[in-house]
Design a protein around this motif. Structure first.
Motif, short mmCIF file in Angstrom:
data_model
loop_
_atom_site.label_atom_id
_atom_site.label_comp_id
_atom_site.label_asym_id
_atom_site.label_seq_id
_atom_site.Cartn_x
_atom_site.Cartn_y
_atom_site.Cartn_z
N ASP A 1 -3.80 -2.22 3.29
CA ASP A 1 -3.10 -1.13 2.61
C ASP A 1 -2.61 -1.50 1.21
O ASP A 1 -1.87 -0.75 0.58
CB ASP A 1 -1.92 -0.64 3.46
CG ASP A 1 -0.90 -1.74 3.74
OD1 ASP A 1 -1.17 -2.91 3.40
OD2 ASP A 1 0.17 -1.41 4.29
N GLU A 2 -3.03 -2.67 0.70
CA GLU A 2 -2.66 -3.08 -0.64
C GLU A 2 -3.92 -3.26 -1.49
O GLU A 2 -4.93 -3.78 -1.01
CB GLU A 2 -1.87 -4.39 -0.61
CG GLU A 2 -0.53 -4.27 0.10
CD GLU A 2 0.25 -5.57 0.09
OE1 GLU A 2 -0.27 -6.57 -0.46
OE2 GLU A 2 1.38 -5.58 0.61
N SER A 3 -3.86 -2.83 -2.74
CA SER A 3 -5.02 -2.94 -3.62
C SER A 3 -5.18 -4.36 -4.14
O SER A 3 -4.21 -5.12 -4.25
CB SER A 3 -4.89 -1.97 -4.80
OG SER A 3 -3.77 -2.30 -5.60
N VAL A 4 -6.41 -4.72 -4.44
CA VAL A 4 -6.73 -6.01 -5.05
C VAL A 4 -7.05 -5.75 -6.51
O VAL A 4 -7.98 -5.00 -6.83
CB VAL A 4 -7.93 -6.68 -4.34
CG1 VAL A 4 -8.41 -7.90 -5.12
CG2 VAL A 4 -7.56 -7.06 -2.92
N ARG A 5 -6.27 -6.35 -7.41
CA ARG A 5 -6.43 -6.10 -8.85
C ARG A 5 -7.07 -7.30 -9.54
O ARG A 5 -6.79 -8.45 -9.22
CB ARG A 5 -5.07 -5.82 -9.50
CG ARG A 5 -4.45 -4.49 -9.07
CD ARG A 5 -3.12 -4.28 -9.77
NE ARG A 5 -2.56 -2.97 -9.46
CZ ARG A 5 -1.42 -2.52 -9.96
NH1 ARG A 5 -0.71 -3.27 -10.78
NH2 ARG A 5 -0.97 -1.31 -9.62
N LEU A 6 -7.93 -6.96 -10.52
CA LEU A 6 -8.56 -7.96 -11.36
C LEU A 6 -8.22 -7.66 -12.81
O LEU A 6 -8.31 -6.50 -13.24
CB LEU A 6 -10.08 -7.95 -11.17
CG LEU A 6 -10.90 -8.84 -12.11
CD1 LEU A 6 -10.67 -10.31 -11.79
CD2 LEU A 6 -12.38 -8.51 -12.02
N GLY A 7 -7.81 -8.66 -13.56
CA GLY A 7 -7.49 -8.47 -14.96
C GLY A 7 -7.11 -9.78 -15.62
O GLY A 7 -7.33 -10.86 -15.07
#
Length: 204
Positions: A46-52
């Protein structure tokens, strides 16, 4: 980040996203040094995986000033029709477009990911392959680096701004590529002929 060496849990095998990176300048030292290459990381569904670029606000960070602070997000979801965990990709950058299998995404636009997807932004090519399972609470991500552009294998070659010539296992631009550099105040342009100081000679 909770890094796991196994894929077996109390809920059984986890769905795994195999994410492979390619960049034509990746032989410069430091590009991927913030990524946990070769390890599987476990994430709540239920948590997003962020790339940056920002290691504080993103799950995975690229040490590259050309990448937006928050570039993209992967979010798991489910439908009544399928027992498998599905994923969508959202572009979080206001300055850099992201494409999924040739479909361009502007800021906050989202696309569903098939089991095999070619994602592009800037000069990055990222191949995402989903290894499906019926586990519902968690999933895993495994990161690696490719020596050749994944577009060669998928055949998904989007229109390029510059012609390329083949040299060994890399595609080399015939002339300098202008790439936007994101800062807090403005967008500037820097040529790859004068790479930023984080790129120094060495190996990955």
């Amino acid at each position: 980040m909770n890094v796991s060496q196994t894929i077996a849990t109390d809920e059984g095998l986890l769905t795994c996203l195999h994410i492979s990176f390619y960049h034509p300048q990746q032989h410069y030292k430091g590009l991927y040094h913030l990524l946990p290459l070769g390890n599987k990381s476990k994430h709540l569904a239920d948590e997003s995986v962020r790339l940056g670029r920002d290691a504080q606000s993103c799950t995975f960070a690229l040490a590259d000033p050309r990448v937006s602070r928050k570039q993209l997000a992967l979010q798991a979801y489910r439908t009544p029709e399928s027992p498998e965990m599905l994923f969508s990709l959202q572009n979080l950058s206001q300055t850099v477009k992201v494409s999924v299998n040739g479909t361009s995404l502007d800021f906050l636009e989202r696309a569903d990911l098939p089991s095999k997807a070619l994602v592009r932004f800037g000069e990055y090519e990222i191949l995402i392959i989903k290894e499906a399972s019926e586990a519902k609470l968690n999933f895993e991500v495994e990161l690696e680096v490719l020596l050749v552009p994944p577009s060669r294998e998928t055949g998904n070659c989007e229109p390029c701004n510059l012609p390329t010539i083949e040299m060994g296992t890399h595609l080399i631009p015939e002339q300098p590529v202008q790439v936007p550099i994101e800062t807090d105040e403005e967008l500037t342009i820097r040529s790859l002929d004068n790479p930023p100081s984080l790129y120094t000679s060495g190996t990955l």
